[in-house]
Design a protein around this motif. Structure first.
Motif, short mmCIF file in Angstrom:
data_model
loop_
_atom_site.label_atom_id
_atom_site.label_comp_id
_atom_site.label_asym_id
_atom_site.label_seq_id
_atom_site.Cartn_x
_atom_site.Cartn_y
_atom_site.Cartn_z
N LEU A 40 0.87 -1.18 0.00
CA LEU A 40 0.00 0.00 0.00
C LEU A 40 0.90 1.22 0.00
CD1 LEU A 40 -3.11 0.87 0.65
CD2 LEU A 40 -2.19 1.33 2.92
N SER A 41 0.66 2.14 -0.91
CA SER A 41 1.45 3.37 -0.94
C SER A 41 0.50 4.51 -1.30
CB SER A 41 2.55 3.24 -1.99
OG SER A 41 3.24 4.45 -2.04
N ILE A 42 0.14 5.28 -0.29
CA ILE A 42 -0.92 6.28 -0.45
C ILE A 42 -0.43 7.61 0.10
CG2 ILE A 42 -3.26 6.95 0.29
CD1 ILE A 42 -3.49 4.44 -1.24
N ASN A 43 -0.70 8.67 -0.64
CA ASN A 43 -0.40 10.01 -0.14
C ASN A 43 -1.58 10.88 -0.55
OD1 ASN A 43 0.59 12.46 0.54
ND2 ASN A 43 2.64 12.10 -0.30
N ALA A 44 -2.36 11.34 0.40
CA ALA A 44 -3.61 12.01 0.04
C ALA A 44 -3.95 13.14 1.00
CB ALA A 44 -4.76 11.01 0.03
N THR A 45 -4.76 14.04 0.50
CA THR A 45 -5.30 15.11 1.33
C THR A 45 -6.82 15.00 1.25
OG1 THR A 45 -3.46 16.49 0.70
CG2 THR A 45 -5.35 17.61 1.64
N VAL A 46 -7.44 14.96 2.41
CA VAL A 46 -8.88 14.72 2.46
C VAL A 46 -9.53 15.90 3.19
CG1 VAL A 46 -10.62 13.17 3.45
CG2 VAL A 46 -8.51 12.23 2.53
N PRO A 47 -10.67 16.41 2.72
CA PRO A 47 -11.32 17.50 3.44
C PRO A 47 -11.74 17.05 4.84
CG PRO A 47 -12.44 17.04 1.36
CD PRO A 47 -11.41 15.99 1.54
N ALA A 48 -11.62 17.95 5.80
CA ALA A 48 -11.96 17.58 7.19
C ALA A 48 -13.45 17.76 7.45
CB ALA A 48 -11.14 18.42 8.16
N LYS A 49 -14.28 17.53 6.43
CA LYS A 49 -15.72 17.56 6.63
C LYS A 49 -16.38 16.70 5.55
CE LYS A 49 -16.39 21.57 3.86
NZ LYS A 49 -16.78 22.87 3.59
N GLY A 50 -17.60 16.32 5.78
CA GLY A 50 -18.35 15.54 4.80
C GLY A 50 -17.85 14.10 4.70
N ILE A 51 -18.41 13.39 3.71
CA ILE A 51 -18.04 11.99 3.53
C ILE A 51 -17.04 11.87 2.39
CG2 ILE A 51 -18.87 9.70 2.88
CD1 ILE A 51 -21.41 10.19 4.35
N THR A 52 -15.91 11.26 2.67
CA THR A 52 -14.95 10.91 1.62
C THR A 52 -15.05 9.41 1.41
OG1 THR A 52 -13.45 12.72 2.13
CG2 THR A 52 -12.50 10.81 1.00
N ALA A 53 -15.37 9.02 0.19
CA ALA A 53 -15.47 7.58 -0.11
C ALA A 53 -14.09 7.04 -0.45
CB ALA A 53 -16.41 7.37 -1.29
N ILE A 54 -13.71 5.95 0.19
CA ILE A 54 -12.52 5.23 -0.23
C ILE A 54 -13.04 4.10 -1.12
CG2 ILE A 54 -10.49 3.93 0.54
CD1 ILE A 54 -10.69 5.50 3.18
N PHE A 55 -12.78 4.27 -2.40
CA PHE A 55 -13.49 3.47 -3.41
C PHE A 55 -12.48 2.63 -4.18
CE2 PHE A 55 -15.45 3.26 -7.71
CZ PHE A 55 -16.64 2.67 -7.36
N GLY A 56 -12.81 1.41 -4.46
CA GLY A 56 -11.91 0.57 -5.26
C GLY A 56 -12.39 -0.87 -5.24
N HIS A 57 -11.80 -1.68 -6.12
CA HIS A 57 -12.19 -3.09 -6.20
C HIS A 57 -11.78 -3.84 -4.94
CE1 HIS A 57 -13.38 -2.61 -10.28
NE2 HIS A 57 -12.18 -2.21 -10.65
N SER A 58 -12.32 -5.03 -4.82
CA SER A 58 -11.94 -5.89 -3.72
C SER A 58 -10.43 -6.14 -3.75
CB SER A 58 -12.71 -7.21 -3.89
OG SER A 58 -12.52 -7.99 -2.78
N GLY A 59 -9.79 -5.99 -2.62
CA GLY A 59 -8.34 -6.23 -2.54
C GLY A 59 -7.50 -5.03 -2.92
N SER A 60 -8.13 -3.88 -3.18
CA SER A 60 -7.34 -2.70 -3.58
C SER A 60 -6.66 -2.03 -2.39
CB SER A 60 -8.23 -1.70 -4.33
OG SER A 60 -9.32 -1.30 -3.53
N GLY A 61 -7.05 -2.39 -1.18
CA GLY A 61 -6.36 -1.86 0.00
C GLY A 61 -7.19 -0.91 0.84
#
Ligand SMILES: Nc1ncnc2c1ncn2[C@@H]1O[C@H](COP(=O)(O)OP(=O)(O)OP(=O)(O)O)[C@@H](O)[C@H]1O
Length: 380
Positions: A40-61
């Motif tokens: 897994l190698s992730i670098n992200a910025t997510v808003p500190a409000k609302g719903i952020t979907a972590i979306f991907g196929h099965s096994g994507s992490g």
């Protein structure tokens, strides 16, 4: 301890930042077999409000990423800053029990020997903030569980159990709520029943929610922002309306490819049970499903339900026509199909056409066209 401090109702204080910064690197090596390993190698910025979907196929992490955030993967290297606090960096690892988070799993993990109220009381005792009566009432109201408090988990439906589990997670008064496919164990009817509660949660609770899902319909309905994962890598992040209209992402030729647009209800046509909604690209008529005038709604327009015309045809049964310009065309490798990305106002639409139609109408990038949208294609 009891307190009536209603100001503490899961709102962010002024000094807290607008974003969550997360960067993680983690590898699982199984049986020294490279084929069997996962990174897994992730670098992200997510808003500190609302719903952020972590979306991907099965096994994507997706679950692994949530576990990293929760501090359940101590071997994960990286940085995590939430609401201005550092939870993890090169020199520091905050243990899970000190991370101010609520975690909701696929199956509601309630204590069977306690009533719903007993389960909630457990969370209240675990919270490191004083009991907040106003918050308690608010959470019961949002999740609609006032009438369920005396029941044991075995006396609740799957959806009701999950609503209690979400309330329990909120009563810890966390800085962030992590939800791992909370609807995956429910059948379609239960899922439809619980979605309005999640919408209410999103609109009334002012903490960020990271919501793992691989169901496009849930993401379309709930999320404003998305992190899209593929094989442990972040392949896209941003507003759902932008990300899901991109043509360079895998799976774009699937049946449910489409875009999500926020629109406002302008008027109702009582006679034909329709309502007119407006967005920057124009107006759309859709089935009136009980919304009120001026309410904001999300409409999902599927690529397969859009056709293109070179003029505004008046003699067709199509109710919705939008002026659009072609900004990108992508052909599928082996198929007869192409996807066309269109700009309508400030929004984007995708249209799935046969390559033959594309050639026949001489549709190329830059061309002005009319996008014809079947009103039935708009799902809510
Ligand atoms: N403890 C572990 N040891 C070894 N490999 C693991 C471990 N946990 C997860 N994995 C592997 O890491 C990969 C990502 O798993 P993860 O559960 O994060 O995916 P996901 O996107 O949440 O999938 P799903 O939608 O099926 O739940 C998978 O290949 C999984 O087999």
């Amino acid at each position: 301890m009891m307190s009536n401090n209603s100001e503490a109702t899961l709102t962010k204080s002024a000094c807290q930042t607008e974003h969550i910064q997360l960067a993680f690197n983690l590898s699982y090596h199984r049986q020294d077999n490279a084929k069997d390993s996962f990174s897994l190698s992730i670098n992200a910025t997510v808003p500190a409000k609302g719903i952020t979907a972590i979306f991907g196929h099965s096994g994507s992490g997706k679950t692994t990423l949530l576990r990293c955030i929760a501090g359940l993967e101590p071997s994960a290297k990286g940085q995590l800053q939430i609401a201005g606090d550092t939870w993890q960096d090169d020199n520091y690892f905050m243990p899970t029990h000190k991370r101010s988070l609520g975690y909701v799993f696929q199956e509601a993990s309630l204590f069977d020997h306690l009533t719903a109220k007993g389960n909630l009381d457990f969370a209240i005792k675990r919270a490191d903030k004083p009991f907040d009566q106003a918050l308690y009432q608010k959470v019961l109201m949002i999740m609609g569980i006032e009438g369920l408090l005396s029941r044991f988990p075995s006396q609740l439906s799957g959806g009701e159990r999950q609503r209690v589990a979400i309330a329990r997670a909120l009563l810890i008064q966390p800085q962030i709520l992590l939800m791992d496919e909370p609807l995956a164990a429910l059948d379609l009817a239960r899922k439809q029943e619980i979605l309005p509660y999640l919408e209410k949660l999103r609109d009334n609770i002012d903490i960020p929610i990271l919501y793992v899902s691989h169901a496009m319909d849930e993401v379309a309905r709930l999320a404003d922002h998305t992190l899209m994962l593929e094989k442990g890598q972040l392949i896209a992040q941003g507003e759902v309306s932008q990300v899901f209209s991109r043509l360079d992402l895998p799976g774009q030729f699937q049946q449910d490819t489409g875009v999500i647009i926020k629109a406002q209800v302008l008027e109702k046509d009582e006679q034909w049970h329709l309502m007119r909604v407006a967005f920057s690209g124009g107006d759309l008529w859709l089935k009136d499903s009980g919304e009120t005038v001026s309410q904001t709604v999300r409409v999902r327009v599927l690529a397969r339900d859009i056709s293109l015309a070179l003029s505004a045809q008046q003699d067709s049964s199509i109710l919705n026509r939008l002026q659009a310009s072609v900004i990108e065309i992508k052909e599928d490798n082996n198929e007869a199909l192409a996807l066309v990305r269109l700009q309508v106002g400030e929004e984007f639409l995708l249209a799935r056409l046969t390559r033959r139609s594309l050639a026949h109408l001489q549709i190329t990038v830059g061309k002005q066209v009319w996008a014809q949208v079947k009103s039935v294609a708009i799902v809510y």
